[in-house]
Design a protein around this motif. Structure first.
Motif, PDB file in Angstrom:
ATOM      1  N   THR A 319      -2.353  14.842  -5.623  1.00 37.65           N
ATOM      2  CA  THR A 319      -3.608  14.107  -5.466  1.00 37.65           C
ATOM      3  C   THR A 319      -3.680  12.928  -6.416  1.00 37.65           C
ATOM      4  N   GLN A 320      -3.311  13.149  -7.662  1.00 42.81           N
ATOM      5  CA  GLN A 320      -3.362  12.080  -8.660  1.00 42.81           C
ATOM      6  C   GLN A 320      -2.426  10.932  -8.300  1.00 42.81           C
ATOM      7  N   LYS A 321      -1.205  11.262  -7.882  1.00 46.65           N
ATOM      8  CA  LYS A 321      -0.257  10.199  -7.533  1.00 46.65           C
ATOM      9  C   LYS A 321      -0.741   9.440  -6.308  1.00 46.65           C
ATOM     10  N   ALA A 322      -1.316  10.144  -5.338  1.00 42.59           N
ATOM     11  CA  ALA A 322      -1.844   9.475  -4.150  1.00 42.59           C
ATOM     12  C   ALA A 322      -2.943   8.487  -4.523  1.00 42.59           C
ATOM     13  N   ILE A 323      -3.864   8.905  -5.364  1.00 37.66           N
ATOM     14  CA  ILE A 323      -4.954   8.013  -5.778  1.00 37.66           C
ATOM     15  C   ILE A 323      -4.403   6.824  -6.553  1.00 37.66           C
ATOM     16  N   GLU A 324      -3.420   7.075  -7.395  1.00 38.16           N
ATOM     17  CA  GLU A 324      -2.811   6.001  -8.181  1.00 38.16           C
ATOM     18  C   GLU A 324      -2.224   4.924  -7.264  1.00 38.16           C
ATOM     19  N   ILE A 325      -1.562   5.334  -6.200  1.00 35.83           N
ATOM     20  CA  ILE A 325      -0.953   4.384  -5.266  1.00 35.83           C
ATOM     21  C   ILE A 325      -2.012   3.679  -4.424  1.00 35.83           C
ATOM     22  N   LEU A 369     -11.863  13.368  -9.787  1.00 36.86           N
ATOM     23  CA  LEU A 369     -13.079  12.889 -10.432  1.00 36.86           C
ATOM     24  C   LEU A 369     -12.774  12.095 -11.691  1.00 36.86           C
ATOM     25  N   ARG A 370     -11.703  12.467 -12.387  1.00 29.28           N
ATOM     26  CA  ARG A 370     -11.336  11.764 -13.608  1.00 29.28           C
ATOM     27  C   ARG A 370     -10.735  10.385 -13.323  1.00 29.28           C
ATOM     28  N   MET A 371     -10.295  10.151 -12.085  1.00 16.33           N
ATOM     29  CA  MET A 371      -9.566   8.920 -11.784  1.00 16.33           C
ATOM     30  C   MET A 371     -10.383   7.854 -11.067  1.00 16.33           C
ATOM     31  N   VAL A 372     -11.475   8.250 -10.439  1.00 14.79           N
ATOM     32  CA  VAL A 372     -12.219   7.290  -9.607  1.00 14.79           C
ATOM     33  C   VAL A 372     -13.564   6.947 -10.221  1.00 14.79           C
ATOM     34  N   ASP A 373     -14.118   5.848  -9.767  1.00 16.11           N
ATOM     35  CA  ASP A 373     -15.479   5.459 -10.111  1.00 16.11           C
ATOM     36  C   ASP A 373     -16.392   6.091  -9.076  1.00 16.11           C
ATOM     37  N   ILE A 374     -17.139   7.101  -9.491  1.00 15.62           N
ATOM     38  CA  ILE A 374     -17.944   7.857  -8.540  1.00 15.62           C
ATOM     39  C   ILE A 374     -19.098   7.023  -7.991  1.00 15.62           C
ATOM     40  N   GLU A 375     -19.394   5.900  -8.626  1.00 14.57           N
ATOM     41  CA  GLU A 375     -20.442   5.013  -8.109  1.00 14.57           C
ATOM     42  C   GLU A 375     -20.000   4.312  -6.830  1.00 14.57           C
ATOM     43  N   GLU A 376     -18.680   4.197  -6.626  1.00 17.65           N
ATOM     44  CA  GLU A 376     -18.184   3.530  -5.418  1.00 17.65           C
ATOM     45  C   GLU A 376     -17.231   4.409  -4.612  1.00 17.65           C
TER      46      GLU A 376
END
Length: 505
Positions: A319-325, A369-376
């Motif tokens: 999940t983390q690597k997917a979000i990073e890409i 949750l630690r990787m994204v801006d939950i406002e957007e």
């Protein structure tokens, strides 16, 4: 560390360890369930947080849909205790990461032709917005299971979140612990009259020819545009005459090497693709050098977390690597993440594995949750269907959730487990007209099959509603009770994608 990041105590009291100070009365910590102030403060804190929470009506730049396959409400309740007891708590008082989300709802999961859903019809519902027949993927209910002609007739094909996000210029990804061609992930990109048609070898030998699911991932209009695909199912991408890196034979009969074809196609589309098959390769992937990745980490489903080896990536790591890409796209992204082995463990009535896989799902949500801006970023967590596991017995707090009920034996003076199944392979026949004595079993064994009432080779799904948890822009749209196919419509509204009503129009 795990307790802090994966579980949230529902009380938010203790207030730095302060005690309740009343003159002439003994001091009592507020974090004390026997203290009435504990419950008052807990409830008031929840009330205040809900009253003060503003509605977020921004456009959701990113959408992440987490799907716990077979993650029933009973599974959630039992997993809280399972995870809590690993860290010295009773467990019932704790919450999984996504259970702290501000908005929750209930989704009705039935298929058009069956009252209890399978992962194919339910996946079609919550990914495309159209309810379908059992066993069919990405097709309307005009197509019955096995109807190849109906599949070939494009009039019955339905697309959803993956397609809508791509058309809006967003990056897209699929992460799963099952085969990437399994029914659940397949519903995001494929159209198949039978969920079992994962490779060409699975297709009927006679009659019309339909494209298999693996082929559609590589050659399909939607599948070929997915930027990140991570999971298992390597065998469906290689011919029988070829062995993969671990020495396993492929499964395809047409001689196609779909991994090589995927690399060529992605390059022709202007992408910088990379194929990986180990955890180390995934973690070392440079997202600046590779903006598209196909990761196939096992010939079949990925191993259960409790049986994984050092070179098997976890759901959180994928999940983390997917979000990073995907985060490199200024237009945002849509990511679908499936904790798929909750379901397979339940089918085997291996409750220990099912709860542990649910805990892994909670870790993956926490990582996101630690990787994204939950406002957007809109994050939705739900399930496709339930299972027949029950949680019963009046046990005292602190009783091992995977053990015996300690309140009393049954009327036959034999013990029973707190968790059991309505049907499945855990059925044990009566001996001399008496129920099997579970004290003779090793219930602590990793692969122990929990008791079942009805003998069946594979335990079945359940038909009750499943929970939906939402956080981020327009997450308040996910409250109440609704049909499962409502979910993608609400997500599309928040992200301004798709042909329907959106917050932008």
């Amino acid at each position: 560390m795990f307790l802090r990041t994966l579980l949230v105590i529902a009380v938010c009291v203790n207030v730095g360890g302060r005690s309740l100070k009343n003159k002439g009365a003994p001091q009592r910590l507020l974090f004390d369930e026997k203290n009435k102030d504990h419950w008052n403060i807990q409830a008031q804190w929840v009330l205040r947080s809900k009253v003060a929470a503003p509605l977020n009506k921004k456009v959701a730049k990113n959408v992440i849909l987490f799907l716990g396959d077979g993650m029933s409400i009973t599974t959630l309740a039992a997993t809280r205790v399972y995870l809590g007891q690993q860290h010295g708590h009773n467990g019932e008082e704790l919450k999984l990461s996504f259970e702290t989300f501000p908005y929750t709802g209930l989704a009705k999961t039935y298929c058009v032709d069956h009252n209890v859903a399978d992962s194919a019809c339910s996946g079609t519902a919550y990914l495309t917005g159209i309810k379908a027949n059992s066993g069919t993927v990405g097709l309307s209910a005009a197509v019955k299971r096995g109807d190849c002609e109906g599949q070939r007739n494009g009039a019955h094909s339905v697309t959803g979140l993956m397609d809508w996000a791509q058309r809006a210029g967003k990056s897209t990804g699929v992460v799963t612990t099952t085969r990437v061609t399994h029914a659940t992930p397949a519903a995001s990109y494929a159209h198949s009259a039978d969920r079992r048609w994962e490779a060409d070898t699975d297709l009927p030998k006679k009659g019309l020819h339909c494209d298999d699911i693996a082929l559609q991932l590589v050659r399909g209009r939607v599948g070929s545009k997915i930027d990140v695909v991570l999971g298992g199912g390597r065998k469906n991408f290689f011919p029988k005459s070829q062995r993969d890196v671990e020495g396993h034979n492929g499964y395809r009969s047409d001689g196609a090497d779909l991994v090589r074809e995927w690399l060529v196609k992605k390059t022709s589309m202007g992408a910088l693709p990379k194929y990986v098959y180990t955890r180390q390769q995934l973690l070392e992937l440079d997202v600046e050098e590779n903006n598209s990745v196909l990761g196939l980490f096992a010939p079949d489903h990925m191993p259960y977390s409790l049986e994984a080896e050092d070179d098997d990536p976890s759901l959180s790591e994928m999940t983390q690597k997917a979000i990073e890409i995907l985060s490199a796209n200024k237009n945002g992204f849509f990511l679908f993440v499936e904790g798929g082995r909750i379901d397979t463990a339940h089918h085997e009535t291996k409750a220990r594995k099912a709860l542990d896989e649910t805990a892994e799902m909670a870790k993956a949500v926490e990582a996101a949750l630690r990787m994204v801006d939950i406002e957007e970023t809109l994050i939705v967590v739900t399930s496709d269907h339930s299972h027949t596991m029950t949680y019963s017995g009046y046990s005292k707090r602190g009783t091992d959730i995977l053990g015996f009920s300690n309140k009393m034996n049954a009327s036959d003076n034999l013990p029973y487990t707190t968790l059991s199944y309505a049907n499945g392979p855990g059925y044990k026949p009566h001996e001399q007209f008496r129920r099997h004595n579970l004290m003779l079993d090793d219930i602590n064994h990793l692969n122990y099959t929990y008791p079942s009432l009805v003998p069946i080779v594979r335990e079945t799904h359940g038909g009750e509603d499943v929970a939906v948890f939402a956080k981020g822009p327009w997450s308040h749209l996910f409250t109440g009770n609704y049909e499962q196919n409502y979910l993608p419509h609400a997500m599309a509204f928040a992200a301004c994608i798709g042909p329907g009503l959106t917050t932008c129009k």
